[in-house]
Motif scaffolding. Structure first.
Motif, PDB file in Angstrom:
ATOM      1  N   ALA A  47       0.968  -1.096  -0.038  1.00 24.67           N
ATOM      2  CA  ALA A  47       0.044   0.196   0.126  1.00 24.67           C
ATOM      3  C   ALA A  47       0.828   1.417   0.040  1.00 24.67           C
ATOM      4  N   SER A  48       2.078   1.084  -0.346  1.00 24.91           N
ATOM      5  CA  SER A  48       3.097   2.316  -0.335  1.00 24.91           C
ATOM      6  C   SER A  48       3.423   2.846   0.912  1.00 24.91           C
ATOM      7  N   PHE A  49       3.248   2.092   1.837  1.00 21.94           N
ATOM      8  CA  PHE A  49       3.599   2.639   3.253  1.00 21.94           C
ATOM      9  C   PHE A  49       4.948   2.244   3.972  1.00 21.94           C
ATOM     10  N   ILE A  50       5.771   2.840   4.710  1.00 21.01           N
ATOM     11  CA  ILE A  50       7.000   2.371   5.179  1.00 21.01           C
ATOM     12  C   ILE A  50       6.549   2.191   6.741  1.00 21.01           C
ATOM     13  N   THR A  51       7.050   0.950   7.280  1.00 25.14           N
ATOM     14  CA  THR A  51       6.679   0.683   8.642  1.00 25.14           C
ATOM     15  C   THR A  51       8.009   0.643   9.371  1.00 25.14           C
ATOM     16  N   GLU A  52       7.606   1.505  10.590  1.00 26.19           N
ATOM     17  CA  GLU A  52       8.584   1.577  11.880  1.00 26.19           C
ATOM     18  C   GLU A  52       8.266   1.050  12.804  1.00 26.19           C
ATOM     19  N   VAL A  53       8.774  -0.125  13.468  1.00 25.44           N
ATOM     20  CA  VAL A  53       8.419  -0.539  14.648  1.00 25.44           C
ATOM     21  C   VAL A  53       8.893   0.371  15.961  1.00 25.44           C
ATOM     22  N   LEU A  54       8.085   0.818  16.607  1.00 26.46           N
ATOM     23  CA  LEU A  54       8.679   1.760  17.635  1.00 26.46           C
ATOM     24  C   LEU A  54       8.841   1.228  19.246  1.00 26.46           C
ATOM     25  N   TYR A  55       8.143  -0.100  19.289  1.00 28.00           N
ATOM     26  CA  TYR A  55       8.252  -0.783  20.621  1.00 28.00           C
ATOM     27  C   TYR A  55       7.658  -2.036  20.494  1.00 28.00           C
ATOM     28  N   GLU A  56       7.994  -3.029  21.353  1.00 23.22           N
ATOM     29  CA  GLU A  56       7.723  -4.252  21.169  1.00 23.22           C
ATOM     30  C   GLU A  56       7.906  -4.907  22.593  1.00 23.22           C
ATOM     31  N   ASP A  57       7.002  -5.748  23.217  1.00 25.50           N
ATOM     32  CA  ASP A  57       7.268  -6.270  24.581  1.00 25.50           C
ATOM     33  C   ASP A  57       7.358  -7.617  24.243  1.00 25.50           C
ATOM     34  N   GLU A  58       7.432  -8.259  25.550  1.00 27.34           N
ATOM     35  CA  GLU A  58       7.772  -9.824  25.551  1.00 27.34           C
ATOM     36  C   GLU A  58       6.697 -10.709  25.144  1.00 27.34           C
ATOM     37  N   PHE A  59       5.605 -10.143  25.065  1.00 26.74           N
ATOM     38  CA  PHE A  59       4.384 -10.952  24.523  1.00 26.74           C
ATOM     39  C   PHE A  59       3.985 -10.854  23.184  1.00 26.74           C
ATOM     40  N   LYS A  60       5.079 -10.077  22.316  1.00 27.36           N
ATOM     41  CA  LYS A  60       5.036  -9.799  20.798  1.00 27.36           C
ATOM     42  C   LYS A  60       3.843  -8.941  20.524  1.00 27.36           C
ATOM     43  N   GLN A  61       3.457  -7.867  21.472  1.00 25.57           N
ATOM     44  CA  GLN A  61       2.547  -6.869  21.171  1.00 25.57           C
ATOM     45  C   GLN A  61       3.612  -5.800  20.950  1.00 25.57           C
ATOM     46  N   TYR A  62       3.128  -5.008  19.734  1.00 20.85           N
ATOM     47  CA  TYR A  62       3.930  -3.842  19.233  1.00 20.85           C
ATOM     48  C   TYR A  62       3.327  -2.571  18.852  1.00 20.85           C
TER      49      TYR A  62
END
Length: 228
Positions: free
Chosen positions: A206-221
């Motif tokens: 969809a022409s978006f760039i993804t940047e992960v800002l945070y992730e916890d030990e339960f794989k919630q991000y």
């Protein structure tokens, strides 16, 4: 669909809550959803939500805003915020709690305005329901973002629910739920949880760039999507 969640939120707001909000699913026993989770103050919010609020900029659209807790925090910080929810009763609660611009809207039919930040917390992106609708939703958001705008939302990888036996006929993060409150039930509805790899793939298409800002030990991000 009956406004079961909205009724639960409204009853809690008016101190008339004598029932539990239950969530039925297709993978296990029903679970009780604590209604006060929709009424959290800033100090009660998890780190992921704190970070999301800190990353907001410009004019903000809070999608699936529930009882308006995030919108209220952003207002206090001086942001211009529009909060929308498909539930008329939730919107009524937001207005009574002091959200200045709250409206009953379905994001799939809403348009005409542009925002610098579109915010969807508490796995709000799940309202897409499935991967096909996620593509549709991202296209809608793309048209609603001002130049240099961003999407901020959280999701999680729920592969652990399947003990290694992922479904072969669909993406494993496509779940079906039903709300129950005071003997009232909604129809079953689809909800999406998406892992980081799959999200990056769909976002790129969809022409978006993804940047992960945070992730916890339960794989919630928490992620930020910006246009490529």
């Amino acid at each position: 669909m009956k406004d079961v969640l909205g009724q639960a939120i409204y009853d809690h707001h008016t101190k008339n809550s004598h029932g539990k909000l239950w969530i039925h699913n297709t993978y296990g026993p029903k679970e009780a959803m604590p209604i006060d989770a929709y009424f959290r103050e800033e100090d009660d919010m998890p780190d992921l939500e704190w970070l999301a609020l800190n990353e907001c900029r410009g004019r903000v659209l809070d999608v699936g805003a529930g009882a308006g807790s995030h919108a209220l925090q952003l207002q206090e910080r001086g942001f211009e915020v529009k909060a929308i929810d498909i539930s008329p009763l939730a919107v009524k609660v937001m207005q009574e709690r002091g959200v200045k611009n709250a409206d009953t809207q379905d994001i799939f039919t809403y348009g005409g305005e542009q925002f610098d930040t579109i915010l969807l917390l508490m796995n709000g992106i799940g309202l897409a329901g499935d991967i096909k609708n996620l593509n549709k939703l991202l296209a809608i958001f793309k048209n609603m973002l001002a130049k240099g705008g961003q999407l901020l939302f959280d999701s999680s990888d729920i592969a652990y629910l399947y003990d290694g036996n992922l479904p072969a006929d669909k993406y494993y993060g496509e779940i079906t739920y039903q709300y129950e409150y005071k003997d009232q039930k909604t129809q079953w509805f689809n909800w999406l949880y998406i892992d980081e790899h799959k999200l990056t793939e769909v976002a790129l298409s969809a022409s978006f760039i993804t940047e992960v800002l945070y992730e916890d030990e339960f794989k919630q991000y928490l992620v930020r999507l910006t246009t490529a």
